[in-house]
Design a protein around this motif. Structure first.
Motif, PDB file in Angstrom:
ATOM      1  N   LEU A 168       1.227  -6.149  -7.705  1.00  0.00           N
ATOM      2  CA  LEU A 168       1.550  -5.271  -8.836  1.00  0.00           C
ATOM      3  C   LEU A 168       1.199  -5.908 -10.170  1.00  0.00           C
ATOM      4  O   LEU A 168       1.201  -5.228 -11.198  1.00  0.00           O
ATOM      5  CB  LEU A 168       3.031  -4.893  -8.796  1.00  0.00           C
TER       6      LEU A 168
ATOM      7  N   ARG B  83       2.257   2.038  -3.419  1.00  0.00           N
ATOM      8  CA  ARG B  83       1.259   2.675  -4.296  1.00  0.00           C
ATOM      9  C   ARG B  83       1.048   4.139  -3.909  1.00  0.00           C
ATOM     10  O   ARG B  83       0.935   5.007  -4.780  1.00  0.00           O
ATOM     11  CB  ARG B  83      -0.053   1.896  -4.230  1.00  0.00           C
TER      12      ARG B  83
ATOM     13  N   ASP C 183       4.155   2.165  -8.240  1.00  0.00           N
ATOM     14  CA  ASP C 183       3.546   1.341  -9.289  1.00  0.00           C
ATOM     15  C   ASP C 183       3.699   2.018 -10.651  1.00  0.00           C
ATOM     16  O   ASP C 183       4.029   1.363 -11.653  1.00  0.00           O
ATOM     17  CB  ASP C 183       2.079   1.050  -8.968  1.00  0.00           C
ATOM     18  N   HIS C 184       3.505   3.345 -10.709  1.00  0.00           N
ATOM     19  CA  HIS C 184       3.666   4.070 -11.976  1.00  0.00           C
ATOM     20  C   HIS C 184       5.141   4.164 -12.361  1.00  0.00           C
ATOM     21  O   HIS C 184       5.494   4.019 -13.550  1.00  0.00           O
ATOM     22  CB  HIS C 184       3.064   5.462 -11.856  1.00  0.00           C
TER      23      HIS C 184
ATOM     24  N   ASP D  19       0.844  -1.206   0.000  1.00  0.00           N
ATOM     25  CA  ASP D  19       0.000   0.000   0.000  1.00  0.00           C
ATOM     26  C   ASP D  19       0.876   1.252   0.000  1.00  0.00           C
ATOM     27  O   ASP D  19       0.573   2.238  -0.690  1.00  0.00           O
ATOM     28  CB  ASP D  19      -0.921   0.015   1.227  1.00  0.00           C
TER      29      ASP D  19
END
Length: 500
Positions: free
Chosen positions: A357, A309, A314-315, A306
């Motif tokens: 992911l 993110r 994640d990006h 968490d």
């Protein structure tokens, strides 16, 4: 008690307790003593696995190496691994007994004390002397009841204490005198002398303060250890950012630092490589361009996922892979790369399932039984040999496992490597400590020539340098006197014996 015992306590966390025990252990072992380290209670997320599949604090494994011994669970019978701000997994004699918040554990310490004394008795039956490391500070008066980590242990086994303080923090005389004054009368009597750590400068300028300290406390300063520039040894818990200055063409490596990162000592060899630019990225920091991103181990995998993110990793990872970057997941990092992480028993937080992911076809379910074992095998990258250890509470399944990252000597596959070979995931800790595996991983990540330093040899050199420093700067005759006389020794005698 069959062995002589000396306990090293500190005025603060990171005052130098672990370092002093390590240096003394190597020095005494060189002199033919059957010395052994002991830490009653350790709170740390960096741990090591013993040959019989038990878990102890990493600092005690390093101290065992300094003493020329195999790590034993009796060297650290109580290990606390925080999994939240108020709770921790409690490990007794190498086995997890459950998660407890601070209030529950405070009561449980009566039970933990029995394990501590049992392990100490076994160790003392086979070794002499025993060097005991305290935890935090003995002056934490709110934790004095049922104490097993500092003076509570010292009083239980009736041993003398040396108090160490870090002058680099500032206020070293206040640290030492204040700690002494907050102890009970019987506890103060156990403190036989002081060691000052991490001193920089001309010792002559410090001498008036040392003379004052000895007059005021009637206890000797046993020595002043200098600040060791460029010296590195496995950190007990804190993430260490110091590294060898990288070259301009260095491989750029990023490691996110979530709140419950564990076993980050995996990356110490990377910090010491001149052609690796390793950067730990903490909360709120930018994510610079990299050749390799490493997702580390975690004590609370879903919560740390968490956090990743929330921090936008994640990006960042998706963009990194689009541009051809490499991604390595170790232990908890492997679990995060999959499709789902399930915790039906609430082992690391509220029961539930988190989406991973989604970068590998893997699913993980956390289970009460931990996998704890030392391992060896070969990476599927270049068939490179390695040795290391596993320490995780989860079973992972999925089609990605058909392309393993490694084959263990037992024949069992480990981890996964993606079809495009951009992503590698493994449960194996310690890969970068094996030179052939280290070099193979660096070449996979994009370093053209990837000679890897021998981290084990570097650790040995660091321990030897520390032992030489201890031998040069401490009054070893005084330490031997304290060991021989024990808790009954009046520290004023040490001052009188030293006087001309």
């Amino acid at each position: 008690m069959s062995a002589r015992v000396l306990m090293i306590q500190g005025t603060t966390s990171d005052a130098g307790k672990s370092v002093l025990v390590t240096g003394l252990a190597r020095m005494l072992a060189r002199r033919g003593r059957s010395v052994a380290p002991f830490k009653p209670q350790n709170m740390a997320l960096n741990s090591a696995v013993t040959a019989d599949g038990r878990e102890i604090g990493r600092a005690q494994a390093v101290q065992a190496q300094a003493a020329g011994l195999a790590p034993s669970v009796d060297m650290n019978p109580v290990l606390l691994k925080p999994n939240s701000d108020r709770g921790a997994q409690v490990i007794i004699q190498g086995r997890a007994v459950g998660n407890m918040d601070a209030v529950i554990y405070h009561d449980y310490k009566r039970i933990a004390r029995a394990a501590v004394l049992e392990s100490f008795a076994r160790l003392a039956a086979h070794h002499d002397p025993i060097l005991v490391e305290g935890a935090g500070s003995p002056a934490e008066i709110n934790l004095r009841a049922n104490d097993i980590a500092n003076m509570g242990f010292a009083e239980a086994v009736d041993c003398p204490v040396i108090l160490i303080a870090d002058i680099d923090r500032g206020g070293v005389f206040a640290q030492l005198v204040g700690t002494l004054m907050l102890l009970s009368e019987t506890e103060r009597a156990r403190v036989k002398g002081f060691v000052i750590n991490r001193f920089r400068g001309d010792l002559a300028l410090l001498r008036p303060g040392l003379d004052w300290l000895e007059r005021e406390t009637a206890r000797p300063v046993i020595g002043v250890l200098p600040y060791l520039m460029g010296w590195q040894l496995d950190a007990e818990d804190a993430v260490t950012s110091a590294q060898t200055a990288p070259t301009q063409d260095a491989l750029r490596v990023l490691v996110p630092v979530p709140p419950r990162i564990s076993n980050h000592t995996d990356f110490d060899p990377l910090r010491l490589h001149p052609r690796v630019d390793l950067r730990y990225v903490r909360a709120g920091e930018s994510h610079p361009h990299a050749d390799l991103i490493v997702l580390p181990g975690s004590k609370s995998v879903r919560a740390d996922l968490d956090w990743l993110r929330r921090e936008g990793w994640d990006h960042t990872i998706a963009r990194h892979l689009r541009y051809g970057g490499r991604l390595l997941g170790i232990c908890g990092g492997l679990q995060m790369l999959g499709q789902h992480i399930a915790d039906p028993h609430g082992l690391e937080g509220p029961p539930g399932v988190s989406a991973g992911l989604g970068l590998l076809e893997l699913d993980t379910e956390l289970a009460p039984a931990k996998t704890l074992r030392t391992i060896s095998g070969r990476l599927t990258l270049e068939d490179a040999p390695f040795s290391g250890y596993e320490i995780h509470a989860g079973m992972t399944t999925g089609s990605a496992l058909a392309r393993p990252a490694a084959i263990l000597d037992s024949g069992q596959p480990d981890g996964a490597i993606s079809v495009d070979r951009q992503i590698l995931a493994t449960y194996a800790h310690g890969l970068f400590e094996s030179p052939h595996a280290y070099a193979a991983l660096l070449r996979w990540a994009g370093l053209d020539t990837a000679d890897a330093p021998d981290h084990q040899a570097a650790r040995e050199d660091a321990i030897d340098r520390l032992a030489a420093t201890v031998e040069q700067h401490l009054d070893l005759a005084m330490i031997e006197r304290i060991l021989d006389a024990g808790a009954a020794l009046d520290p004023r005698q040490l001052l009188d014996e030293r006087s001309p």
